[in-house]
Design an enzyme around this catalytic site. Structure first.
Site, short mmCIF file in Angstrom:
data_model
loop_
_atom_site.label_atom_id
_atom_site.label_comp_id
_atom_site.label_asym_id
_atom_site.label_seq_id
_atom_site.Cartn_x
_atom_site.Cartn_y
_atom_site.Cartn_z
N GLY A 213 0.83 -1.19 0.00
CA GLY A 213 0.00 0.00 0.00
C GLY A 213 0.87 1.25 0.00
N CYS A 214 0.30 2.37 -0.42
CA CYS A 214 1.10 3.60 -0.56
C CYS A 214 1.58 4.11 0.80
CB CYS A 214 0.30 4.66 -1.31
SG CYS A 214 -1.35 4.99 -0.64
N HIS A 215 0.67 4.27 1.76
CA HIS A 215 1.08 4.72 3.09
C HIS A 215 2.06 3.73 3.72
CE1 HIS A 215 -2.13 7.74 3.10
NE2 HIS A 215 -2.99 6.79 2.80
N ALA A 216 1.77 2.46 3.56
CA ALA A 216 2.61 1.42 4.14
C ALA A 216 4.01 1.44 3.56
CB ALA A 216 1.97 0.05 3.94
N SER A 217 4.14 1.77 2.28
CA SER A 217 5.47 1.84 1.66
C SER A 217 6.34 2.86 2.38
CB SER A 217 5.34 2.20 0.18
OG SER A 217 4.73 1.15 -0.54
#
Length: 306
Positions: free
Chosen positions: A114-118
């Protein structure tokens, strides 16, 4: 040349992936008739005919698509949250460690982060791995993101006649869908307190994590961890520079991720900057495909406005 099928190409991520691949000479895109795109039998034929399948679907539909694949040679790259913590699936962030990279090159089941998780994992994973942060650390994370991460409906909302004004915090009940992968990938015992916020720019992302540790020591650790790694760069240490300013759109149109460390000898602010549609979504998916199939890497992020 590899045969690629994008299941769910009508969404923002699917359109981005298709645009990146359609002009490549090393990829042949398999297309489904528009009238049959929800026909299970027609989709099953293509899912089993491809060398590589991108799933750009809601979680339930992504699980259903995987269940339709009985060809053991098909490589699946799932952009949904359905399989990011599932056994047997490799987390598609090869820059995190040599082990992540090696596993991705061999796997047929790859979960695109996921974008935030990256951003969060890029900051926290190396510090837990090196023992600078304990696995039981109580962490918090704030993430500012462009509205394109919300898909077609949010894009239409912001680009319509009466768009929201100012910042829009969300997931206020602290149950964001990226929390399981942020916790599992970083080997944390407790999920961070995560506060995401949509701002009125189309794309771009700043993910920040405050830590009660020396900024210079954390910068040195992160710089050593990512030394020589493609796509992730630890920026020069600025410490307590009162003029420091971050443009969240600076990496738009790229598949890069930059790491910044600010602070002093007792407190640090760790920040990851990326394009939520690049390294945060379609860019990461295509990079995983390139690595898995040994294709030449290309940092191309087209501007797709559905």
């Amino acid at each position: 040349m590899i045969n690629v099928f994008i299941d769910g190409r009508e969404g923002t991520t699917g359109l981005q992936i298709q645009s990146r691949l359609e002009a490549r000479e090393d990829v042949r895109l398999l297309a489904i008739d528009e009238a049959l795109r929800k026909d299970e039998a027609a989709r099953k034929v293509l899912l089993n005919s491809a060398d590589c399948v991108f799933l750009c679907l809601p979680d339930a539909a992504a699980r259903q698509a995987v269940a339709l694949i009985d060809n053991p040679d098909v490589v699946v790259l799932d952009a949904s949250t359905a399989h990011r913590t599932e056994p047997g699936w490799v987390y598609g962030f090869p820059e995190l460690s040599p082990e992540h990279r090696s596993a991705l090159k061999e796997s047929r089941r790859i979960a695109v982060p996921g974008c935030h998780a990256s951003g969060f994992c890029a900051l926290v994973y190396p510090l837990v791995r090196k023992g600078l942060l304990p696995s039981d650390a109580a962490l918090s994370c704030t993430s500012l993101t462009g509205y394109s991460g919300g898909g077609k409906s949010m894009i239409a909302q912001y680009e319509g006649g009466d768009p929201p004004r100012g910042a829009q915090p969300y997931a206020l009940a602290l149950h964001h869908k990226h929390l399981p992968e942020m916790t599992a990938v970083c080997c944390l015992q407790t999920p961070p307190i995560f506060s995401p916020c949509v701002v009125p720019v189309r794309q771009g992302m700043l993910v920040s994590v405050p830590v009660f540790l020396s900024a210079q020591s954390l910068h040195a650790a992160l710089a050593a961890h990512y030394d020589g790694v493609d796509n992730v760069r630890v920026m020069p240490f600025e410490g307590e520079n009162p003029q420091a300013f971050l443009d969240m759109e600076a990496l738009n149109g790229t598949d890069k991720l930059e790491i910044f460390v600010f602070g002093h000898d007792r407190q640090s602010l760790l920040v990851a900057r990326l394009d939520n549609l690049g390294k945060g979504a379609a860019g990461a998916a295509v990079q995983c495909m390139e690595l898995r199939f040994g294709l030449r890497a290309r940092d191309t992020a087209p501007d797709i406005r559905p």
